[in-house]
Design an enzyme around this catalytic site. Sequence first.
Site, PDB file in Angstrom:
ATOM      1  N   MET A  43     -11.942   5.275  -0.916  1.00  0.00           N
ATOM      2  CA  MET A  43     -12.649   5.521   0.340  1.00  0.00           C
ATOM      3  C   MET A  43     -13.260   6.907   0.233  1.00  0.00           C
ATOM      4  O   MET A  43     -12.832   7.868   0.880  1.00  0.00           O
ATOM      5  CB  MET A  43     -11.668   5.412   1.522  1.00  0.00           C
ATOM      6  CG  MET A  43     -11.321   3.973   1.869  1.00  0.00           C
ATOM      7  SD  MET A  43      -9.791   3.826   2.783  1.00  0.00           S
ATOM      8  CE  MET A  43      -8.643   3.807   1.415  1.00  0.00           C
TER       9      MET A  43
ATOM     10  N   MET B 248      -8.582   8.703  -0.252  1.00  0.00           N
ATOM     11  CA  MET B 248      -9.481   9.083   0.860  1.00  0.00           C
ATOM     12  C   MET B 248      -9.923  10.524   0.696  1.00  0.00           C
ATOM     13  O   MET B 248      -9.107  11.390   0.368  1.00  0.00           O
ATOM     14  CB  MET B 248      -8.732   8.963   2.187  1.00  0.00           C
ATOM     15  CG  MET B 248      -8.120   7.603   2.421  1.00  0.00           C
ATOM     16  SD  MET B 248      -7.193   7.604   3.957  1.00  0.00           S
ATOM     17  CE  MET B 248      -6.528   5.946   3.944  1.00  0.00           C
TER      18      MET B 248
ATOM     19  N   MET C 246     -12.125  -5.155   4.929  1.00  0.00           N
ATOM     20  CA  MET C 246     -11.289  -4.263   5.739  1.00  0.00           C
ATOM     21  C   MET C 246     -11.015  -4.945   7.081  1.00  0.00           C
ATOM     22  O   MET C 246     -11.948  -5.305   7.801  1.00  0.00           O
ATOM     23  CB  MET C 246     -11.995  -2.920   5.979  1.00  0.00           C
ATOM     24  CG  MET C 246     -12.145  -2.047   4.750  1.00  0.00           C
ATOM     25  SD  MET C 246     -10.615  -1.737   3.854  1.00  0.00           S
ATOM     26  CE  MET C 246      -9.570  -0.995   5.115  1.00  0.00           C
TER      27      MET C 246
ATOM     28  N   ASP D  37      -7.293  -6.063   3.835  1.00  0.00           N
ATOM     29  CA  ASP D  37      -6.649  -4.753   3.880  1.00  0.00           C
ATOM     30  C   ASP D  37      -6.622  -4.192   5.296  1.00  0.00           C
ATOM     31  O   ASP D  37      -7.659  -3.843   5.854  1.00  0.00           O
ATOM     32  CB  ASP D  37      -7.418  -3.799   2.941  1.00  0.00           C
ATOM     33  CG  ASP D  37      -6.704  -2.471   2.759  1.00  0.00           C
ATOM     34  OD1 ASP D  37      -5.572  -2.315   3.250  1.00  0.00           O
ATOM     35  OD2 ASP D  37      -7.305  -1.580   2.121  1.00  0.00           O
TER      36      ASP D  37
ATOM     37  N   HIS E  94      -8.220   1.645  -4.281  1.00  0.00           N
ATOM     38  CA  HIS E  94      -9.220   1.479  -3.216  1.00  0.00           C
ATOM     39  C   HIS E  94      -9.804   2.862  -2.911  1.00  0.00           C
ATOM     40  O   HIS E  94      -9.136   3.707  -2.314  1.00  0.00           O
ATOM     41  CB  HIS E  94      -8.499   0.892  -1.984  1.00  0.00           C
ATOM     42  CG  HIS E  94      -9.359   0.746  -0.771  1.00  0.00           C
ATOM     43  ND1 HIS E  94      -8.823   0.500   0.473  1.00  0.00           N
ATOM     44  CD2 HIS E  94     -10.708   0.796  -0.593  1.00  0.00           C
ATOM     45  CE1 HIS E  94      -9.804   0.412   1.361  1.00  0.00           C
ATOM     46  NE2 HIS E  94     -10.949   0.599   0.744  1.00  0.00           N
TER      47      HIS E  94
ATOM     48  N   ASP F 175      -4.590   3.941  -2.027  1.00  0.00           N
ATOM     49  CA  ASP F 175      -5.710   4.361  -1.180  1.00  0.00           C
ATOM     50  C   ASP F 175      -6.093   5.810  -1.444  1.00  0.00           C
ATOM     51  O   ASP F 175      -5.301   6.721  -1.213  1.00  0.00           O
ATOM     52  CB  ASP F 175      -5.306   4.224   0.295  1.00  0.00           C
ATOM     53  CG  ASP F 175      -5.164   2.774   0.716  1.00  0.00           C
ATOM     54  OD1 ASP F 175      -6.139   2.025   0.548  1.00  0.00           O
ATOM     55  OD2 ASP F 175      -4.075   2.395   1.187  1.00  0.00           O
TER      56      ASP F 175
ATOM     57  N   GLY G 257      -1.172   1.561   9.559  1.00  0.00           N
ATOM     58  CA  GLY G 257      -0.517   1.311  10.846  1.00  0.00           C
ATOM     59  C   GLY G 257      -1.426   0.938  12.001  1.00  0.00           C
ATOM     60  O   GLY G 257      -1.020   1.053  13.160  1.00  0.00           O
TER      61      GLY G 257
ATOM     62  N   GLY H  95      -3.423  -3.925   8.686  1.00  0.00           N
ATOM     63  CA  GLY H  95      -2.754  -4.659   9.765  1.00  0.00           C
ATOM     64  C   GLY H  95      -2.159  -5.999   9.366  1.00  0.00           C
ATOM     65  O   GLY H  95      -1.919  -6.857  10.213  1.00  0.00           O
TER      66      GLY H  95
ATOM     67  N   SER I 217       0.843  -1.199   0.000  1.00  0.00           N
ATOM     68  CA  SER I 217       0.000   0.000   0.000  1.00  0.00           C
ATOM     69  C   SER I 217       0.877   1.248   0.000  1.00  0.00           C
ATOM     70  O   SER I 217       1.614   1.513   0.951  1.00  0.00           O
ATOM     71  CB  SER I 217      -0.905   0.012   1.232  1.00  0.00           C
ATOM     72  OG  SER I 217      -1.555   1.263   1.297  1.00  0.00           O
TER      73      SER I 217
ATOM     74  N   HIS J 266      -1.197  -1.193  -4.343  1.00  0.00           N
ATOM     75  CA  HIS J 266      -2.481  -0.838  -3.732  1.00  0.00           C
ATOM     76  C   HIS J 266      -2.469   0.660  -3.450  1.00  0.00           C
ATOM     77  O   HIS J 266      -1.570   1.174  -2.776  1.00  0.00           O
ATOM     78  CB  HIS J 266      -2.687  -1.630  -2.439  1.00  0.00           C
ATOM     79  CG  HIS J 266      -4.002  -1.391  -1.771  1.00  0.00           C
ATOM     80  ND1 HIS J 266      -5.165  -2.040  -2.131  1.00  0.00           N
ATOM     81  CD2 HIS J 266      -4.348  -0.549  -0.754  1.00  0.00           C
ATOM     82  CE1 HIS J 266      -6.164  -1.626  -1.373  1.00  0.00           C
ATOM     83  NE2 HIS J 266      -5.696  -0.714  -0.517  1.00  0.00           N
TER      84      HIS J 266
HETATM   85  C1  DX5 Z   1      -6.579   1.830   5.345  1.00  0.00           C
HETATM   86  C2  DX5 Z   1      -6.096   1.521   3.966  1.00  0.00           C
HETATM   87  C3  DX5 Z   1      -5.045   0.490   3.905  1.00  0.00           C
HETATM   88  C4  DX5 Z   1      -3.757   0.870   4.587  1.00  0.00           C
HETATM   89  C5  DX5 Z   1      -3.128  -0.391   5.110  1.00  0.00           C
HETATM   90  O1  DX5 Z   1      -7.692   2.635   5.280  1.00  0.00           O
HETATM   91  O2  DX5 Z   1      -7.163   1.086   3.145  1.00  0.00           O
HETATM   92  O3  DX5 Z   1      -4.767   0.093   2.558  1.00  0.00           O
HETATM   93  O4  DX5 Z   1      -2.850   1.523   3.737  1.00  0.00           O
HETATM   94  O5  DX5 Z   1      -2.049  -0.042   5.871  1.00  0.00           O
HETATM   95  P1  DX5 Z   1      -1.413  -1.001   6.964  1.00  0.00           P
HETATM   96  O6  DX5 Z   1      -0.889  -2.208   6.218  1.00  0.00           O
HETATM   97  O7  DX5 Z   1      -0.341  -0.169   7.562  1.00  0.00           O
HETATM   98  O8  DX5 Z   1      -2.506  -1.365   7.922  1.00  0.00           O
HETATM   99 ZN    ZN Z   2      -6.677   0.160   1.157  1.00  0.00          ZN
END
Ligand code: DX5
Ligand code: ZN
Length: 219
Positions: free
Chosen positions: A68, A37, A137, A175, A66, A35, A145, A177, A8, A33
Site C-alpha cells: 500500500m 504501508m 479490498m 482483504d 500487499h 501489509d 480491525g 473484515g 495478516s 499476508h
Molecule cells: C488493511 C490490510 C489488511 C488488514 C486486514 O489495509 O490490507 O490486510 O491487515 O485486517 P483485518 O482482518 O483485521 O480486517
Molecule cells: Zn492486506
Amino acid sequence: MSKIIAPSILAADFANLQRDIEMVNKSEAEWFHIDIMDGVFVPNISFGMPVLDAINRHAKKFIDVHLMIVEPDRYTKAFADLGANMLTVHYEASTHLHRTIQQIKSYGMKAGVALNPHTPVHLLQSIIQDVDMVCLMSVNPGFGGQHFIENTYAKITELKELILQKNASTLIEIDGGVNNKNAAKLIAHGADVLVAGSFVFKSEHPTQTISELNQLVNQ
Ligand code: DX5
Ligand code: ZN
C-alpha cells in the site's frame, strides 16, 4: 484447488513476532499476508524492509506481500530479494501497471493487483490475463480491525465473470473484515484466498481460529 487462509501479520504482536510467525507455521494457514504501508498511499505506516527480512527468516510458508505504497515499481526488486512470493500493487498507485506486473514476474514473483472498495472491477479488463491474483479490498486500506463492506460480494461475482470470460486463471483474494460469519459466503461467490488479521490474532486461540476458518472454506 483448496481455498487459502492468509493470516495478516499486521494484527500480530510485534513484541512477540517470532512466536506469532511460528504459530502460523504450525497452523493450517497456507500463506502469510504482509501489509506494507507508506503513510502516503494510505494514512498509516506499518513496517518496512528490516521487519520483512526478519519475518522471512522464520516464515516457512508462501509470503504474500500487499504493497500500500505509491510508486511500487521502485521497490519490486527489493521485495523479491526479501523473499516475497506474491507481490501485490494497488491499481490506484500504478501509472504503468502493465510494466510493473512484467517487472514483478521478471524477478520470479507472482504478480497481484489490489482494488480499493470504490475502484470498479471492469478497469481490469485489459490486464486480467497478465495478473496472477486480484485482491479485492473489503475495507478501505490502511488499518486492521475494520468492518467488512457488503458490496464486496457483488465485486467478486463480477470479477469471477471477467476471469472466466477472458479464460484467465487469476486468483481472487479478499482483504479486510474477514471472519467466521462471512468466510463461507465469500468462497461461495468465487473467492480463493481470504486474508484474516484481527479475527485470527485477537482471538483467544489463533491456531484453532485458523483451523475453524479453514474448515469453513474447504468444506
Ligand atoms: C488493511 C490490510 C489488511 C488488514 C486486514 O489495509 O490490507 O490486510 O491487515 O485486517 P483485518 O482482518 O483485521 O480486517
Ligand atoms: Zn492486506
